[in-house]
Write an enzyme that holds these catalytic residues in place. Structure first.
Site, PDB file in Angstrom:
ATOM      1  N   CYS A 123       0.832  -1.206   0.000  1.00  0.00           N
ATOM      2  CA  CYS A 123       0.000   0.000   0.000  1.00  0.00           C
ATOM      3  C   CYS A 123       0.862   1.250   0.000  1.00  0.00           C
ATOM      4  CB  CYS A 123      -0.901   0.028   1.226  1.00  0.00           C
ATOM      5  SG  CYS A 123      -1.763  -1.516   1.534  1.00  0.00           S
ATOM      6  N   GLU A 362       3.647   0.174 -10.412  1.00  0.00           N
ATOM      7  CA  GLU A 362       5.021   0.023  -9.891  1.00  0.00           C
ATOM      8  C   GLU A 362       5.901   1.178 -10.391  1.00  0.00           C
ATOM      9  OE1 GLU A 362       3.985  -2.158  -7.864  1.00  0.00           O
ATOM     10  OE2 GLU A 362       5.291  -3.871  -8.091  1.00  0.00           O
TER      11      GLU A 362
END
Lengths: 386, 250
Positions: A123, A362
């Site tokens: 997270c 990412e």
């Protein structure tokens, strides 16, 4: 320098492929269509070792290199991109706990995580903090032996289905130095989950917003020291980027295998598509770029394994290149299939939908370019980037 | 009780077989090789016997080039305890393999030998039977169920007419059919552990076995490719074609 897989890597690759062919590939379309998170199959994958690939053996992981892990995840991704991407994120979050957690935290969380009995989400992103992750606002206030966490996290993979959250939380000043990494059990009082967010692909894993309303987290659940969070997050992402790039490569390989078979079997204008030079050249370009992307990912994995000071730069280059190539190869494979490629009866449109997000998460591919150019325009020697 | 399992290195079942252009054999260049699927079932059955406490040791033996170590490692990763490679570059035919296995049986004295009912490369289905004859052991081929008793095994065999249940005295040789069990996946930790398990290497000469091929392959050809079919208009036309063109009914 030896570019061949060694004996172990061949054995790992074959084992992963066997599992992927039998347990992922036959079900991937149904998981996609039904938005089914295949919990039982992921648990089975965990029992075979796929949930703790590069966690140290001391905590129950396999202690494999990032290179070995990439070789394994690539095979899994050939069967189901989305499920493999989730497993790779789980591996990353689990590794963060194993590498930066204190003994108590490791003993509490790692055995179940490396075996896949419990699953983890990572997270970092918030609704107002995406590429500018350092501006995150979810805050933890220290009260005695625990933190009280308030705020929310956005686009969390696996959220609602996972048991452990590795969350980047502001514990201090603004900017990247005021962030700490906390391990938060998903069933803690005050943790809330939004409905499953509707998205383009990655349907076999839920994505939710998570809210924290006065969530009490013991101080011992902190990874590293206060203020280490952003550094830990970025370190984890070096591996995470290699993993996601790997998921693109595996999917693109599956797409090329499909496209090649289609070229050899589909007949138009009285001959198979394979006899048309435009399509022969397209196929040649697809596989050439895929091989280049795969080598780049393996190079980056090797650099992370070596602890190279420029590992993050290699990981960024590999992630940018392999996810762009992966998406384009899947898109071209769809094109080769013509109308059939657009139909859900064939996996091509799923490959395209699933790999599209790899260019975004990412760290977006724009942020990857930022990482590379920043390094190149710094004072350091630029010829050492090879 | 010791169980000996025979394992063969074969072209992977997913590979499209191509015949060499000079028709001397099958192209093995850059082709994925695997453990014969029936032998995988044999290993699974042996490992289950050990896990149930019926067997103490599972030994896997392969006969062929040094590359067969890969398949022995796979078998060790699936749970076999140790491996034996009988290394030779000779073209190994069923009788030669059976003779080598006989020598290993003499050496290890297993109570049960389990092999695949056939290997998917040559599809001979001879080695197990030949071994039984050479070693003077009882045989239960095409097994779909195995129940171990005291000094004997009760085996359900898949035969043309259905299933046949027989009892064989131990030591005996069993060959596996598809439905005997569903092999497990090799886990990554077990692949790593398999590296530490021993593999003994012998040559046929060490065992005093002559493995010279007895059968000479003259020519290898791919099967004729299937011709395009036709769609018939009616049942009458179909029956007519079956009777007069295909001549399969009278």
């Amino acid at each position: 320098m030896d570019f061949n897989l060694n004996e172990d890597q061949v054995a790992f690759r074959d084992a992963a492929r066997d599992f992927s062919d039998n347990e992922f590939a036959p079900h991937a379309a149904a998981w996609d269509a039904g938005h089914i998170f295949p919990r039982a199959v992921i648990r089975q994958a965990g029992a075979l070792g796929f949930c703790g690939l590069y966690c140290p053996e001391a905590v129950g992981g396999l202690g494999l290199s990032r290179l070995d892990s990439s070789i394994i995840l690539e095979q899994l991704a050939m069967g189901c991109t989305s499920t493999t991407a989730f497993i790779s994120i789980h591996n990353m979050a689990t590794w963060m706990i194993a590498d930066y957690g204190n003994d108590q935290t490791i003993v509490r969380f790692c055995p179940d995580l490396v075996s896949g009995k419990a699953l983890a989400s990572y997270c970092l992103t918030e609704s107002g903090a995406g590429s500018d992750a350092g501006s995150l606002r979810t805050r933890a206030v220290l009260e005695g032996d625990h933190y009280v966490v308030n705020g929310s996290k956005m686009f969390i993979s696996g959220a609602g289905a996972t048991d452990v959250l590795v969350a980047m939380i502001r514990t201090g000043e603004s900017g990247t130095r005021g962030i700490s990494a906390l391990v938060i059990p998903a069933d803690s009082a005050g943790v809330g989950f939004s409905a499953n967010l509707e998205k383009m692909g990655w349907h076999s894993q839920p994505t939710c917003e998570i809210t924290f309303d006065n969530v009490k987290v013991p101080v011992i659940n902190r990874l590293g020291e206060e203020g280490d969070g952003f550094r830990i997050a970025m370190k984890g992402l070096d591996g995470g980027r290699i993993n996601i790039a790997t998921c693109s490569i595996g999917t693109a390989q599956a797409a090329i295998c499909r496209a090649r078979d289609h070229l050899l079997s589909r007949e138009q204008f009285g001959s198979t598509l394979s006899s048309f030079q435009a399509l022969q050249f397209k196929l040649a370009d697809m596989v050439t770029e895929l091989v280049a992307a795969r080598q780049m990912v393996r190079l980056a994995a090797f650099k992370v394994d070596q602890g190279d000071t420029d590992a993050a730069v290699y990981a960024a280059m590999a992630k940018r290149f392999a996810t762009d190539v992966g998406f384009e190869v899947c898109n071209q494979a769809l094109q080769i299939h013509g109308g059939y490629g657009y139909m859900q009866e064939y996996p091509l449109e799923r490959y395209v939908r699933d790999t599209r997000v790899h260019q975004i998460l990412e760290g977006t591919n724009e942020i990857m370019r930022l990482i590379v150019s920043r390094r190149l325009l710094s004072d350091a020697d630029i010829e050492s980037i090879q | 009780m010791k169980v000996l399992v025979a394992a063969k290195r074969v072209v992977d079942y997913n590979v499209n077989i191509r015949v060499l252009s000079d028709n001397t054999g099958v192209d093995l260049n850059n082709v994925k090789m695997s453990l014969n699927p029936f032998d995988e079932i044999a290993i699974e059955e042996a490992v289950r016997l050990r896990e149930a406490g019926t067997a103490e040791e599972v030994i896997v033996v392969s006969v062929g080039t040094s590359a067969c170590q890969e398949q022995i490692r796979t078998a060790l990763a699936l749970g076999a305890d140790r491996g034996i490679l009988v290394e030779t570059d000779e073209d190994m035919q069923p009788l030669a393999i059976a003779k080598v296995l006989k020598a290993i049986v003499d050496k290890e004295q297993p109570s049960l030998v389990i092999a695949g009912k056939q290997a998917i490369d040559g599809d001979n289905s001879q080695t197990g039977q030949m071994l039984a004859a050479l070693a003077g052991l009882g045989q239960a081929t095409f097994a779909s169920q195995l129940v171990m008793g005291d000094g004997e095994a009760t085996v359900t065999r898949e035969v043309d007419g259905g299933a046949e249940t027989i009892t064989v005295k131990l030591p005996a040789i069993l060959t596996t059919d598809l439905r005997l069990n569903e092999p497990r996946y090799a886990s990554l930790p077990n692949i790593m552990k398999a590296k530490k398990k021993p593999i003994d290497v012998y040559t046929p000469e060490d065992l005093g076995v002559d493995v010279t091929p007895r059968v000479k392959t003259l020519k290898v050809e791919p099967p004729a490719s299937r011709k395009a079919g036709i769609i018939v208009e009616s049942v009458e036309e179909l029956v007519d074609k079956l009777r007069n063109e295909a001549k399969v009914i009278s």
